[in-house]
Design a protein around this motif. Structure first.
Motif, PDB file in Angstrom:
ATOM      1  N   GLY A 277      -3.528   5.650  -3.230  1.00 28.38           N
ATOM      2  CA  GLY A 277      -2.648   5.334  -2.104  1.00 28.38           C
ATOM      3  C   GLY A 277      -2.921   3.972  -1.504  1.00 28.38           C
ATOM      4  O   GLY A 277      -3.756   3.199  -1.988  1.00 28.38           O
ATOM      5  N   SER A 278      -2.183   3.709  -0.444  1.00 28.24           N
ATOM      6  CA  SER A 278      -2.158   2.350   0.084  1.00 28.24           C
ATOM      7  C   SER A 278      -3.287   2.064   1.070  1.00 28.24           C
ATOM      8  O   SER A 278      -3.495   0.930   1.445  1.00 28.24           O
ATOM      9  CB  SER A 278      -0.822   2.119   0.779  1.00 28.24           C
ATOM     10  OG  SER A 278      -0.711   3.030   1.856  1.00 28.24           O
ATOM     11  N   ARG A 279      -3.969   3.108   1.519  1.00 26.79           N
ATOM     12  CA  ARG A 279      -4.925   2.856   2.601  1.00 26.79           C
ATOM     13  C   ARG A 279      -6.364   3.194   2.218  1.00 26.79           C
ATOM     14  O   ARG A 279      -7.208   3.363   3.081  1.00 26.79           O
ATOM     15  CB  ARG A 279      -4.533   3.699   3.813  1.00 26.79           C
ATOM     16  CG  ARG A 279      -3.137   3.417   4.286  1.00 26.79           C
ATOM     17  CD  ARG A 279      -2.957   3.880   5.680  1.00 26.79           C
ATOM     18  NE  ARG A 279      -2.539   5.255   5.766  1.00 26.79           N
ATOM     19  CZ  ARG A 279      -2.695   5.993   6.854  1.00 26.79           C
ATOM     20  NH1 ARG A 279      -3.273   5.512   7.906  1.00 26.79           N
ATOM     21  NH2 ARG A 279      -2.260   7.227   6.875  1.00 26.79           N
ATOM     22  N   TRP A 340      -1.017  -3.476  -5.922  1.00 29.08           N
ATOM     23  CA  TRP A 340       0.235  -2.729  -5.838  1.00 29.08           C
ATOM     24  C   TRP A 340       0.927  -2.640  -7.188  1.00 29.08           C
ATOM     25  O   TRP A 340       1.009  -3.634  -7.915  1.00 29.08           O
ATOM     26  CB  TRP A 340       1.165  -3.445  -4.849  1.00 29.08           C
ATOM     27  CG  TRP A 340       2.428  -2.700  -4.508  1.00 29.08           C
ATOM     28  CD1 TRP A 340       3.664  -2.897  -5.068  1.00 29.08           C
ATOM     29  CD2 TRP A 340       2.576  -1.653  -3.554  1.00 29.08           C
ATOM     30  NE1 TRP A 340       4.572  -2.036  -4.506  1.00 29.08           N
ATOM     31  CE2 TRP A 340       3.936  -1.251  -3.564  1.00 29.08           C
ATOM     32  CE3 TRP A 340       1.700  -0.996  -2.681  1.00 29.08           C
ATOM     33  CZ2 TRP A 340       4.432  -0.240  -2.754  1.00 29.08           C
ATOM     34  CZ3 TRP A 340       2.207   0.009  -1.869  1.00 29.08           C
ATOM     35  CH2 TRP A 340       3.557   0.373  -1.906  1.00 29.08           C
ATOM     36  N   VAL A 341       1.409  -1.472  -7.550  1.00 31.51           N
ATOM     37  CA  VAL A 341       2.329  -1.337  -8.687  1.00 31.51           C
ATOM     38  C   VAL A 341       3.552  -0.585  -8.167  1.00 31.51           C
ATOM     39  O   VAL A 341       3.469   0.049  -7.117  1.00 31.51           O
ATOM     40  CB  VAL A 341       1.704  -0.539  -9.873  1.00 31.51           C
ATOM     41  CG1 VAL A 341       0.492  -1.240 -10.447  1.00 31.51           C
ATOM     42  CG2 VAL A 341       1.352   0.892  -9.453  1.00 31.51           C
ATOM     43  N   GLU A 342       4.656  -0.645  -8.873  1.00 30.03           N
ATOM     44  CA  GLU A 342       5.843   0.115  -8.447  1.00 30.03           C
ATOM     45  C   GLU A 342       5.653   1.543  -8.953  1.00 30.03           C
ATOM     46  O   GLU A 342       5.957   1.862 -10.103  1.00 30.03           O
ATOM     47  CB  GLU A 342       7.119  -0.521  -9.009  1.00 30.03           C
ATOM     48  CG  GLU A 342       7.445  -1.886  -8.435  1.00 30.03           C
ATOM     49  CD  GLU A 342       7.641  -1.880  -6.924  1.00 30.03           C
ATOM     50  OE1 GLU A 342       8.001  -0.831  -6.349  1.00 30.03           O
ATOM     51  OE2 GLU A 342       7.417  -2.929  -6.305  1.00 30.03           O
ATOM     52  N   ASN A 362       3.624  11.517  -0.275  1.00 32.07           N
ATOM     53  CA  ASN A 362       4.658  10.856  -1.086  1.00 32.07           C
ATOM     54  C   ASN A 362       4.272  10.895  -2.554  1.00 32.07           C
ATOM     55  O   ASN A 362       5.107  11.168  -3.418  1.00 32.07           O
ATOM     56  CB  ASN A 362       4.836   9.402  -0.655  1.00 32.07           C
ATOM     57  CG  ASN A 362       5.344   9.303   0.759  1.00 32.07           C
ATOM     58  OD1 ASN A 362       6.426   9.791   1.069  1.00 32.07           O
ATOM     59  ND2 ASN A 362       4.548   8.720   1.638  1.00 32.07           N
ATOM     60  N   SER A 363       3.000  10.620  -2.823  1.00 31.53           N
ATOM     61  CA  SER A 363       2.550  10.625  -4.213  1.00 31.53           C
ATOM     62  C   SER A 363       2.732  12.010  -4.825  1.00 31.53           C
ATOM     63  O   SER A 363       3.177  12.128  -5.978  1.00 31.53           O
ATOM     64  CB  SER A 363       1.079  10.201  -4.295  1.00 31.53           C
ATOM     65  OG  SER A 363       0.960   8.854  -3.927  1.00 31.53           O
ATOM     66  N   VAL A 364       2.412  13.048  -4.068  1.00 34.38           N
ATOM     67  CA  VAL A 364       2.557  14.414  -4.601  1.00 34.38           C
ATOM     68  C   VAL A 364       4.025  14.713  -4.918  1.00 34.38           C
ATOM     69  O   VAL A 364       4.352  15.229  -5.999  1.00 34.38           O
ATOM     70  CB  VAL A 364       2.007  15.459  -3.594  1.00 34.38           C
ATOM     71  CG1 VAL A 364       2.374  16.872  -4.029  1.00 34.38           C
ATOM     72  CG2 VAL A 364       0.502  15.325  -3.443  1.00 34.38           C
ATOM     73  N   THR A 365       4.912  14.348  -4.002  1.00 32.82           N
ATOM     74  CA  THR A 365       6.322  14.690  -4.224  1.00 32.82           C
ATOM     75  C   THR A 365       6.935  13.840  -5.350  1.00 32.82           C
ATOM     76  O   THR A 365       7.828  14.298  -6.058  1.00 32.82           O
ATOM     77  CB  THR A 365       7.145  14.539  -2.930  1.00 32.82           C
ATOM     78  OG1 THR A 365       6.914  13.241  -2.387  1.00 32.82           O
ATOM     79  CG2 THR A 365       6.757  15.581  -1.897  1.00 32.82           C
ATOM     80  N   GLU A 366       6.411  12.620  -5.504  1.00 33.01           N
ATOM     81  CA  GLU A 366       6.884  11.790  -6.629  1.00 33.01           C
ATOM     82  C   GLU A 366       6.413  12.403  -7.951  1.00 33.01           C
ATOM     83  O   GLU A 366       7.190  12.507  -8.912  1.00 33.01           O
ATOM     84  CB  GLU A 366       6.369  10.354  -6.486  1.00 33.01           C
ATOM     85  CG  GLU A 366       7.061   9.604  -5.358  1.00 33.01           C
ATOM     86  CD  GLU A 366       6.255   8.423  -4.821  1.00 33.01           C
ATOM     87  OE1 GLU A 366       5.304   7.974  -5.480  1.00 33.01           O
ATOM     88  OE2 GLU A 366       6.583   7.954  -3.710  1.00 33.01           O
ATOM     89  N   ALA A 367       5.147  12.831  -7.996  1.00 31.35           N
ATOM     90  CA  ALA A 367       4.624  13.466  -9.220  1.00 31.35           C
ATOM     91  C   ALA A 367       5.410  14.751  -9.507  1.00 31.35           C
ATOM     92  O   ALA A 367       5.696  15.069 -10.668  1.00 31.35           O
ATOM     93  CB  ALA A 367       3.137  13.759  -9.062  1.00 31.35           C
TER      94      ALA A 367
HETATM   95 BR1  BUP Z   1      -0.962   2.113  -3.475  1.00 30.51          BR
HETATM   96  C1  BUP Z   1       0.847   2.212  -3.918  1.00 30.51           C
HETATM   97  N1  BUP Z   1       2.641   1.451  -5.238  1.00 30.51           N
HETATM   98  O1  BUP Z   1       0.604   0.614  -5.610  1.00 30.51           O
HETATM   99  P1  BUP Z   1       1.310   8.237  -0.026  1.00 30.51           P
HETATM  100  C2  BUP Z   1       1.698   3.032  -3.261  1.00 30.51           C
HETATM  101  N2  BUP Z   1       3.017   3.059  -3.588  1.00 30.51           N
HETATM  102  O2  BUP Z   1       4.698   2.278  -4.932  1.00 30.51           O
HETATM  103  P2  BUP Z   1      -0.682   6.698   1.461  1.00 30.51           P
HETATM  104  C3  BUP Z   1       3.504   2.276  -4.591  1.00 30.51           C
HETATM  105  O3  BUP Z   1       3.529   4.056  -1.510  1.00 30.51           O
HETATM  106  P3  BUP Z   1      -0.364   8.273   3.768  1.00 30.51           P
HETATM  107  C4  BUP Z   1       1.324   1.381  -4.957  1.00 30.51           C
HETATM  108  O4  BUP Z   1       4.794   5.510  -4.463  1.00 30.51           O
HETATM  109  C5  BUP Z   1       4.163   6.194  -2.218  1.00 30.51           C
HETATM  110  O5  BUP Z   1       5.541   6.330  -2.080  1.00 30.51           O
HETATM  111  C6  BUP Z   1       3.867   5.342  -3.435  1.00 30.51           C
HETATM  112  O6  BUP Z   1       2.350   7.041   0.067  1.00 30.51           O
HETATM  113  C7  BUP Z   1       3.942   3.954  -2.862  1.00 30.51           C
HETATM  114  O7  BUP Z   1      -0.088   7.660   0.339  1.00 30.51           O
HETATM  115  C8  BUP Z   1       3.618   5.386  -1.059  1.00 30.51           C
HETATM  116  O8  BUP Z   1       1.208   8.714  -1.405  1.00 30.51           O
HETATM  117  C9  BUP Z   1       2.237   5.847  -0.627  1.00 30.51           C
HETATM  118  O9  BUP Z   1       1.765   9.249   0.956  1.00 30.51           O
HETATM  119  O10 BUP Z   1      -0.024   7.069   2.787  1.00 30.51           O
HETATM  120  O11 BUP Z   1      -0.329   5.309   1.188  1.00 30.51           O
HETATM  121  O12 BUP Z   1      -2.133   7.008   1.513  1.00 30.51           O
HETATM  122  O13 BUP Z   1      -1.849   8.395   3.834  1.00 30.51           O
HETATM  123  O14 BUP Z   1       0.234   7.869   5.066  1.00 30.51           O
HETATM  124  O15 BUP Z   1       0.288   9.467   3.164  1.00 30.51           O
END
Ligand code: BUP
Length: 460
Positions: A277-279, A340-342, A362-367
């Motif tokens: 994830g991003s953080r 970052w990757v898409e 978000n990652s879970v729902t995308e997977a």
């Molecule tokens: Br890192 C990353 N590319 O390289 P989550 C994230 N994402 O597209 P988080 C990218 O950001 P919180 C990267 O697809 C997802 O939609 C990813 O959200 C996109 O985790 C989103 O998965 C990240 O919910 O946020 O960033 O830890 O803790 O607030 O849920």
């Protein structure tokens, strides 16, 4: 007879994990299926570079969506927090946004063509936005950026007394819901005045004012929790859960990154994608063990590395993080990316066969949408409960004894073994495909999520 066009204002809070679901929701509402007029409130300046990039790309590819920049007042003093330590920049921003909500009144009141029909706002602003919705006499829907499972725990938080973590093995019983292991609770929940806990507790007290809670989830995925809430077994005052996910990706095709070209050269379902994830800021020791694990596994991998909470602070080079000998040895098997990757496009690629994830929702729902099996390694907040949902649905496995990511140093040998298991587990792959199929049934025309979404719009 043609119905009048509904005009919805969407109001996300801070962080990419909060922004992404709002962008997707905005695109869904403005699509020919829903035909809403949409105003997206873009809080300025965003905390991370990722948010700025996503906002620019989104508005460039969705010109029909009205952009409403909301400039936060500059804080009068940087020492507004009692803590000697600086708070997490995203939590600090949650508070700054909440305390500025009243400034939105004139901006929203002046929206016309057509006038505003509803506000869809982040849970993180629930306490303040409900007053504004009242003043504007329009309905408010709260947007959840987490699982139904974690959201229901947040809703119960004001009634919970959590004093000590002493009994790690025990669990808490919530009305109408499966019990929650103490070890799955976010550690800050044991400190009532922690910024994270206090903010959730405050906002949870205002949920009853909303007309509904929009979930990026679907009936099949979290049926027990959704049914418990919607039959009033959890909290009598809680508005209904409205599952309308998993949300559709909304990105215009971007220029292919070099990692996508690299994936093109890999066999189907052979690559494990690793991203927390991003953080996430992983320690150097854990990065090294993870590298070791990936190498031992012998699997192909795409690994996204981050070392800081806010991407703008990222300074280290890959060469400083990983020995050049590692990069050299693994260059035929793996690709390591910085930053970052898409992710949407990564999941959509046929080479991806597994995902090592922190279980951000978000990652879970995308997977789930792409049927990619997960090895869950939660980091903080809602992620252990999200991992629980993932495992229960058959989308993944969760090594509970690894604890929170960063809590224990998990050795490369064990990581490697679990990655091999993930990539070779045929039963898990079949179950993950079933999740994908159920997700598709939910969001396609006539599906459970699509029906709920159209009903919401009909009622505006
Ligand atoms: Br890192 C990353 N590319 O390289 P989550 C994230 N994402 O597209 P988080 C990218 O950001 P919180 C990267 O697809 C997802 O939609 C990813 O959200 C996109 O985790 C989103 O998965 C990240 O919910 O946020 O960033 O830890 O803790 O607030 O849920």
């Amino acid at each position: 007879q043609k119905r009048a066009v509904a005009h919805v204002a969407l109001f996300p809070s801070a962080g990419i994990g909060h922004l992404v679901p709002f962008l997707r929701l905005a695109a869904m509402l403005a699509s020919p299926n829903c035909q809403c007029r949409v105003t997206l409130i873009a809080v300025q300046p965003p905390v991370s570079g990722a948010e700025s990039n996503e906002l620019s790309a989104f508005f460039a590819s969705h010109p029909q969506i009205n952009r409403l920049d909301f400039h936060l007042p500059i804080p009068s003093s940087s020492s507004e927090f009692a803590d000697a330590e600086k708070p997490d920049p995203f939590f600090a921003r949650f508070l700054a946004i909440s305390s500025s909500v009243h400034l939105l009144h004139p901006l929203l009141a002046s929206l016309s063509t057509p006038p505003l029909s509803a506000i869809f706002a982040d849970f993180a602003v629930a306490a303040d936005i409900n007053r504004l919705a009242d003043e504007l006499s329009i309905p408010l829907y709260i947007v959840s950026t987490t699982s139904a499972r974690f959201f229901s725990l947040m809703a119960c938080l004001p009634d919970l007394i959590l004093e000590s973590k002493s009994s790690e093995d025990s669990s808490i019983q919530l009305p109408g819901l499966a019990s929650v292991p103490i070890s799955s609770l976010p550690p800050p929940f044991f400190t009532p005045d922690h910024i994270f806990t206090a903010h959730i507790r405050l906002n949870a007290q205002f949920l009853s004012k909303a007309k509904g809670i929009l979930l990026n989830s679907f009936d099949w995925f979290e049926s027990e929790t959704i049914a418990a809430v919607n039959t009033g077994r959890v909290l009598a005052h809680l508005p209904p859960f409205l599952p309308i996910g998993p949300y559709e990706p909304c990105k215009a095709a971007v220029k292919a990154g070099s990692y996508l070209q690299w994936l093109d050269g890999q066999p189907n379902e052979s690559v494990v994608y690793v991203s927390f994830g991003s953080r996430t800021a992983l320690s150097k020791e854990q990065i090294s063990e993870l590298g070791n694990g990936l190498e031992r596994s012998g699997c192909r991998f795409l690994w996204v590395i981050k070392t800081t909470k806010v991407d703008k602070d990222e300074r280290e080079d890959l060469q400083d993080l990983l020995r050049s000998s590692f990069l050299e040895r693994t260059k035929k098997k793996g690709l390591v990316c910085k930053g970052w990757v898409e992710q949407e496009q990564v999941f959509a690629h046929p080479a991806i066969g597994g995902f090592v994830s922190h279980c951000g929702w978000n990652s879970v729902t995308e997977a789930a949408r792409f049927g990619v099996p997960i090895l869950a390694w939660p980091l903080n907040g809602d992620q252990k409960l999200n991992a629980e949902v993932t495992e229960k649905a058959g989308l993944g496995v969760w090594m509970r004894h690894w604890g929170w990511l960063g809590e224990n140093l998990v050795k490369g040998e064990e990581i490697g073994d679990q990655i091999v298991q993930l990539m070779q587990d045929k039963t898990l792959r079949i179950k993950a495909k079933k999740v994908k199929e159920e997700a598709r049934k939910a969001y396609e025309v006539g599906g459970s999520s699509k029906k709920v979404l159209l009903e919401i719009i009909e009622n505006l």
